[in-house]
Design a protein around this motif. Structure first.
Motif, short mmCIF file in Angstrom:
data_model
loop_
_atom_site.label_atom_id
_atom_site.label_comp_id
_atom_site.label_asym_id
_atom_site.label_seq_id
_atom_site.Cartn_x
_atom_site.Cartn_y
_atom_site.Cartn_z
N HIS A 50 0.82 -1.20 0.00
CA HIS A 50 0.00 0.00 0.00
C HIS A 50 0.86 1.26 0.00
N ASP A 98 -2.58 9.24 -1.25
CA ASP A 98 -2.71 8.26 -0.16
C ASP A 98 -2.80 8.94 1.19
N GLU A 144 -6.21 10.48 1.52
CA GLU A 144 -7.25 9.47 1.68
C GLU A 144 -7.25 8.86 3.07
N TYR A 145 -6.08 8.47 3.57
CA TYR A 145 -6.02 7.73 4.83
C TYR A 145 -5.90 8.62 6.07
N GLU A 146 -5.31 9.81 5.92
CA GLU A 146 -5.07 10.65 7.10
C GLU A 146 -5.71 12.03 7.02
N ARG A 187 2.08 7.40 9.94
CA ARG A 187 1.86 6.25 9.06
C ARG A 187 1.89 4.95 9.85
N ARG A 220 -1.30 4.52 11.69
CA ARG A 220 -2.36 4.12 10.75
C ARG A 220 -2.24 2.64 10.43
N ARG A 221 -1.01 2.18 10.18
CA ARG A 221 -0.80 0.78 9.84
C ARG A 221 -1.17 -0.12 11.02
N LEU A 277 -4.86 -0.58 11.33
CA LEU A 277 -5.45 -1.42 10.30
C LEU A 277 -5.15 -2.89 10.50
#
Length: 129
Positions: free
Chosen positions: A17, A28, A31-33, A110, A113-114, A117
């Motif tokens: 990803h 990215d 979108e994610y943060e 990051r 976030r990982r 998930l």
């Protein structure tokens, strides 16, 4: 751009990803943060920049005075380049830890976030009930 370049440089090879281009990394992060992800590490960057500027001008003045006291006077542009180079090298060594902290704060968003998930399951745990 600094935040995006740090993220691209520190991406995992196994992470499918991870972004491989600056533009994809930008999308990215948004979108994610969200928009705040682009400003990860801003506080530490401001502190590091203020410290770096102060340290640079301190060393520039120090080396300028030191060279002015010597008997050899160089032409002004060459003299300023030498003094600026010495001040830059001294500043690099003095402020590098602050930039390491900044890079770690940028990448920590990051990693958070990982980890959110990834769900880890302990196979030895027994359900309670």
């Amino acid at each position: 751009l600094y935040t995006l370049s740090i993220r691209i440089q520190t991406k995992d090879v196994d992470d499918h990803h991870s972004s491989s281009s600056m533009l994809q990394c930008f999308y990215d992060v948004l979108e994610y943060e969200g928009l705040s992800g682009l400003y990860a590490g801003l506080k530490s960057a401001l502190v590091a920049t203020m410290i770096q500027s102060g340290v640079y001008y301190f060393f520039f003045n120090y080396f300028k005075v030191r060279h002015a006291l010597s008997a050899v006077q160089l032409a002004s542009p060459v003299w300023n380049l030498i003094v600026g180079f010495e001040a830059g090298v001294a500043t690099l060594f003095a402020t590098n830890p602050f930039w390491v902290i900044n890079a770690r704060q940028i990448t920590s968003a990051r990693l958070r976030r990982r980890s959110s998930l990834t769900v880890s399951v302990d196979p030895t745990s027994q359900p309670t009930g």
